[in-house]
Design a protein around this motif. Sequence first.
Motif, PDB file in Angstrom:
ATOM      1  N   LYS B  77      35.940  68.075  58.927  1.00 46.19           N
ATOM      2  CA  LYS B  77      36.886  69.120  58.324  1.00 46.19           C
ATOM      3  C   LYS B  77      37.203  68.595  56.776  1.00 46.19           C
ATOM      4  O   LYS B  77      38.330  68.865  56.364  1.00 46.19           O
ATOM      5  CB  LYS B  77      37.902  69.398  59.366  1.00 46.19           C
ATOM      6  N   GLY B  78      36.544  67.596  56.474  1.00 47.89           N
ATOM      7  CA  GLY B  78      37.068  67.268  54.975  1.00 47.89           C
ATOM      8  C   GLY B  78      36.188  67.593  54.011  1.00 47.89           C
ATOM      9  O   GLY B  78      35.358  68.624  54.015  1.00 47.89           O
ATOM     10  N   SER B  79      36.055  66.843  52.762  1.00 46.40           N
ATOM     11  CA  SER B  79      34.961  67.185  51.760  1.00 46.40           C
ATOM     12  C   SER B  79      34.816  65.990  50.784  1.00 46.40           C
ATOM     13  O   SER B  79      35.769  64.866  50.659  1.00 46.40           O
ATOM     14  CB  SER B  79      35.281  68.276  51.148  1.00 46.40           C
ATOM     15  N   LEU B  80      33.609  65.888  50.221  1.00 47.79           N
ATOM     16  CA  LEU B  80      33.378  64.819  48.978  1.00 47.79           C
ATOM     17  C   LEU B  80      33.223  65.671  47.945  1.00 47.79           C
ATOM     18  O   LEU B  80      32.440  66.699  47.932  1.00 47.79           O
ATOM     19  CB  LEU B  80      32.006  63.996  49.603  1.00 47.79           C
ATOM     20  N   VAL B  81      34.048  65.199  46.713  1.00 53.75           N
ATOM     21  CA  VAL B  81      33.710  65.896  45.583  1.00 53.75           C
ATOM     22  C   VAL B  81      33.393  64.923  44.688  1.00 53.75           C
ATOM     23  O   VAL B  81      33.476  63.751  44.833  1.00 53.75           O
ATOM     24  CB  VAL B  81      35.164  66.505  45.231  1.00 53.75           C
ATOM     25  N   LEU B  82      32.967  65.203  43.387  1.00 48.02           N
ATOM     26  CA  LEU B  82      32.303  64.503  42.312  1.00 48.02           C
ATOM     27  C   LEU B  82      33.289  64.541  41.135  1.00 48.02           C
ATOM     28  O   LEU B  82      33.502  65.430  40.928  1.00 48.02           O
ATOM     29  CB  LEU B  82      30.947  64.765  42.122  1.00 48.02           C
ATOM     30  N   ALA B  83      33.586  63.269  40.588  1.00 49.63           N
ATOM     31  CA  ALA B  83      34.290  63.097  39.202  1.00 49.63           C
ATOM     32  C   ALA B  83      33.479  62.484  38.202  1.00 49.63           C
ATOM     33  O   ALA B  83      32.755  61.389  38.466  1.00 49.63           O
ATOM     34  CB  ALA B  83      35.379  62.491  39.650  1.00 49.63           C
ATOM     35  N   ALA B  84      33.564  63.269  37.061  1.00 48.85           N
ATOM     36  CA  ALA B  84      33.112  62.685  35.787  1.00 48.85           C
ATOM     37  C   ALA B  84      31.561  62.067  35.797  1.00 48.85           C
ATOM     38  O   ALA B  84      31.539  60.999  35.274  1.00 48.85           O
ATOM     39  CB  ALA B  84      33.960  61.653  35.300  1.00 48.85           C
ATOM     40  N   PRO B  85      30.542  62.830  36.382  1.00 49.50           N
ATOM     41  CA  PRO B  85      29.226  62.415  36.574  1.00 49.50           C
ATOM     42  C   PRO B  85      28.671  62.536  34.841  1.00 49.50           C
ATOM     43  O   PRO B  85      29.041  63.744  34.182  1.00 49.50           O
ATOM     44  CB  PRO B  85      28.634  63.179  37.236  1.00 49.50           C
ATOM     45  N   SER B  86      27.931  61.837  34.616  1.00 48.22           N
ATOM     46  CA  SER B  86      27.324  61.881  33.042  1.00 48.22           C
ATOM     47  C   SER B  86      26.272  62.710  33.040  1.00 48.22           C
ATOM     48  O   SER B  86      25.915  63.335  34.387  1.00 48.22           O
ATOM     49  CB  SER B  86      26.600  60.321  32.810  1.00 48.22           C
ATOM     50  N   GLU B  87      25.853  63.102  31.897  1.00 49.23           N
ATOM     51  CA  GLU B  87      24.718  64.279  31.773  1.00 49.23           C
ATOM     52  C   GLU B  87      23.547  64.000  32.529  1.00 49.23           C
ATOM     53  O   GLU B  87      23.130  64.690  33.156  1.00 49.23           O
ATOM     54  CB  GLU B  87      24.538  64.460  30.309  1.00 49.23           C
ATOM     55  N   ARG B  88      23.121  62.571  32.493  1.00 52.18           N
ATOM     56  CA  ARG B  88      22.055  62.346  33.286  1.00 52.18           C
ATOM     57  C   ARG B  88      22.201  62.411  34.606  1.00 52.18           C
ATOM     58  O   ARG B  88      21.287  62.788  35.317  1.00 52.18           O
ATOM     59  CB  ARG B  88      21.625  60.804  32.916  1.00 52.18           C
ATOM     60  N   VAL B  89      23.275  61.959  35.210  1.00 52.26           N
ATOM     61  CA  VAL B  89      23.467  61.922  36.740  1.00 52.26           C
ATOM     62  C   VAL B  89      23.533  63.425  37.104  1.00 52.26           C
ATOM     63  O   VAL B  89      23.306  63.979  38.230  1.00 52.26           O
ATOM     64  CB  VAL B  89      24.694  61.144  36.957  1.00 52.26           C
ATOM     65  N   SER B  90      24.273  64.291  36.251  1.00 49.52           N
ATOM     66  CA  SER B  90      24.558  65.593  36.515  1.00 49.52           C
ATOM     67  C   SER B  90      23.012  66.145  36.748  1.00 49.52           C
ATOM     68  O   SER B  90      22.890  67.152  37.443  1.00 49.52           O
ATOM     69  CB  SER B  90      25.339  66.536  35.434  1.00 49.52           C
ATOM     70  N   GLU B  91      22.062  65.934  35.793  1.00 52.49           N
ATOM     71  CA  GLU B  91      20.790  66.613  35.812  1.00 52.49           C
ATOM     72  C   GLU B  91      20.235  66.163  37.056  1.00 52.49           C
ATOM     73  O   GLU B  91      19.054  66.811  37.459  1.00 52.49           O
ATOM     74  CB  GLU B  91      19.969  65.881  34.478  1.00 52.49           C
ATOM     75  N   VAL B  92      20.182  64.902  37.691  1.00 55.65           N
ATOM     76  CA  VAL B  92      19.668  64.639  38.883  1.00 55.65           C
ATOM     77  C   VAL B  92      20.228  65.628  40.089  1.00 55.65           C
ATOM     78  O   VAL B  92      19.370  66.175  40.888  1.00 55.65           O
ATOM     79  CB  VAL B  92      19.943  62.965  39.121  1.00 55.65           C
ATOM     80  N   PHE B  93      21.457  65.840  40.218  1.00 57.03           N
ATOM     81  CA  PHE B  93      22.052  66.861  41.073  1.00 57.03           C
ATOM     82  C   PHE B  93      21.188  68.338  40.724  1.00 57.03           C
ATOM     83  O   PHE B  93      20.660  68.783  41.711  1.00 57.03           O
ATOM     84  CB  PHE B  93      23.510  66.944  41.136  1.00 57.03           C
ATOM     85  N   SER B  94      21.138  68.478  39.555  1.00 54.75           N
ATOM     86  CA  SER B  94      20.638  69.676  39.172  1.00 54.75           C
ATOM     87  C   SER B  94      18.997  69.968  39.580  1.00 54.75           C
ATOM     88  O   SER B  94      18.912  70.869  40.232  1.00 54.75           O
ATOM     89  CB  SER B  94      20.749  70.005  37.718  1.00 54.75           C
ATOM     90  N   LEU B  95      18.238  68.988  39.238  1.00 52.94           N
ATOM     91  CA  LEU B  95      17.096  68.881  39.708  1.00 52.94           C
ATOM     92  C   LEU B  95      16.884  69.040  41.166  1.00 52.94           C
ATOM     93  O   LEU B  95      15.708  69.664  41.608  1.00 52.94           O
ATOM     94  CB  LEU B  95      16.609  67.548  39.203  1.00 52.94           C
ATOM     95  N   ALA B  96      17.720  68.534  41.929  1.00 53.70           N
ATOM     96  CA  ALA B  96      17.588  68.676  43.569  1.00 53.70           C
ATOM     97  C   ALA B  96      18.033  69.853  43.747  1.00 53.70           C
ATOM     98  O   ALA B  96      18.151  70.336  45.149  1.00 53.70           O
ATOM     99  CB  ALA B  96      18.521  67.641  44.276  1.00 53.70           C
ATOM    100  N   GLY B  97      18.666  70.965  43.001  1.00 55.31           N
ATOM    101  CA  GLY B  97      19.263  71.985  43.287  1.00 55.31           C
ATOM    102  C   GLY B  97      20.666  72.079  44.049  1.00 55.31           C
ATOM    103  O   GLY B  97      21.209  72.870  44.603  1.00 55.31           O
ATOM    104  N   LEU B  98      21.304  70.812  43.985  1.00 58.00           N
ATOM    105  CA  LEU B  98      22.291  70.350  44.665  1.00 58.00           C
ATOM    106  C   LEU B  98      23.650  70.560  43.739  1.00 58.00           C
ATOM    107  O   LEU B  98      24.746  70.348  44.314  1.00 58.00           O
ATOM    108  CB  LEU B  98      22.356  68.990  45.202  1.00 58.00           C
ATOM    109  N   ASP B  99      23.627  70.910  42.662  1.00 61.13           N
ATOM    110  CA  ASP B  99      24.673  71.163  41.862  1.00 61.13           C
ATOM    111  C   ASP B  99      25.680  72.045  42.236  1.00 61.13           C
ATOM    112  O   ASP B  99      26.880  72.200  41.767  1.00 61.13           O
ATOM    113  CB  ASP B  99      24.353  71.422  40.377  1.00 61.13           C
ATOM    114  N   SER B 100      25.133  73.238  42.933  1.00 56.14           N
ATOM    115  CA  SER B 100      25.813  74.442  43.200  1.00 56.14           C
ATOM    116  C   SER B 100      26.745  73.915  44.794  1.00 56.14           C
ATOM    117  O   SER B 100      27.698  74.833  45.098  1.00 56.14           O
ATOM    118  CB  SER B 100      25.159  75.540  43.488  1.00 56.14           C
ATOM    119  N   ILE B 101      26.229  72.863  45.337  1.00 57.22           N
ATOM    120  CA  ILE B 101      26.754  72.717  46.488  1.00 57.22           C
ATOM    121  C   ILE B 101      27.937  71.595  46.429  1.00 57.22           C
ATOM    122  O   ILE B 101      28.786  71.771  47.212  1.00 57.22           O
ATOM    123  CB  ILE B 101      25.539  71.906  47.451  1.00 57.22           C
ATOM    124  N   PHE B 102      28.039  70.792  45.363  1.00 55.73           N
ATOM    125  CA  PHE B 102      28.906  69.950  45.342  1.00 55.73           C
ATOM    126  C   PHE B 102      30.177  70.252  44.129  1.00 55.73           C
ATOM    127  O   PHE B 102      29.639  71.178  43.250  1.00 55.73           O
ATOM    128  CB  PHE B 102      28.448  68.549  44.709  1.00 55.73           C
TER     129      PHE B 102
END
Lengths: 140, 115
Positions: B77-102
């Motif tokens: 019942k908690g959560s994991l959030v991301l802080a300050a990912p670089s553009e390259r790292v953000s792109e990796v989340f986006s490629l996976a389609g996970l950018d909307s989940i985090f």
Amino acid sequence: MGDTLIIPGRYDRIQQACQFVAAGAAQAGLDDTAVFHVELACDEACTNVIEHAYGAEDVGQIRLSWEVQAGRFVITIHDNGRSFDPDEVPVPIPEDVANGTSDFPRVGGLGVHFMRKLMDEVRYQFEDDGNTLVLVKVIE
Amino acid sequence: MSETNLNVTTEIFKRAVLVKASGRIDSSNAAQFDAALKDVLAGGHENIVLDLSEISYMSSAGLRAIVAAHRECAKKKGSLVLAAPSERVSEVFSLAGLDSIFTVYDDVTAAVGSF
């Protein structure tokens, strides 16, 4: 223009493979973003070779070559492991990954998905001497 | 060339644990990263801020560990959030389609303050 590198199938040697293709991509005239895409696709491909074709580290070698063909940066990755066809790997659905119904944490389906998204062409062939994966990035 | 490329530190705040990863996360050290996140969860924490500001490169191997930790936080019942990912790292989340989940915050202060 082109070059070849052979590395042992170990995770700690993949970065060397990535740097090798990234240097080639930069030499071929790809921009920084495209070089990053090539590096990441190579990383995922080599990881899959170790995980799926060889099934473990230190089982066999990975041969990487790059060349420029008619405005295309072409990477060829060859291993001597068992057949691993990326086309047979299902694309993970993000919602299923997040809620745990996907088996993504165990199976590297996302790596194949990355290769397809990052490269303009992904071709695969299995012959008696192993798998050959060809990754193509158009030089714009 | 492998594990020396990744450094992970933790800092405990009142409502969340800040996990700061620095360097490169790939298949050579993803197990080390995964173990660090599991250690935090085993310590009884359910809210994690993952500071990615100093991660220069991440492959899907790093994503696996983050997704696994995200799931464990949700189970508690908690959560994991991301802080300050670089553009390259953000792109990796986006490629996976996970950018909307985090949930992603521009900086660590905002991320820690969200709990």
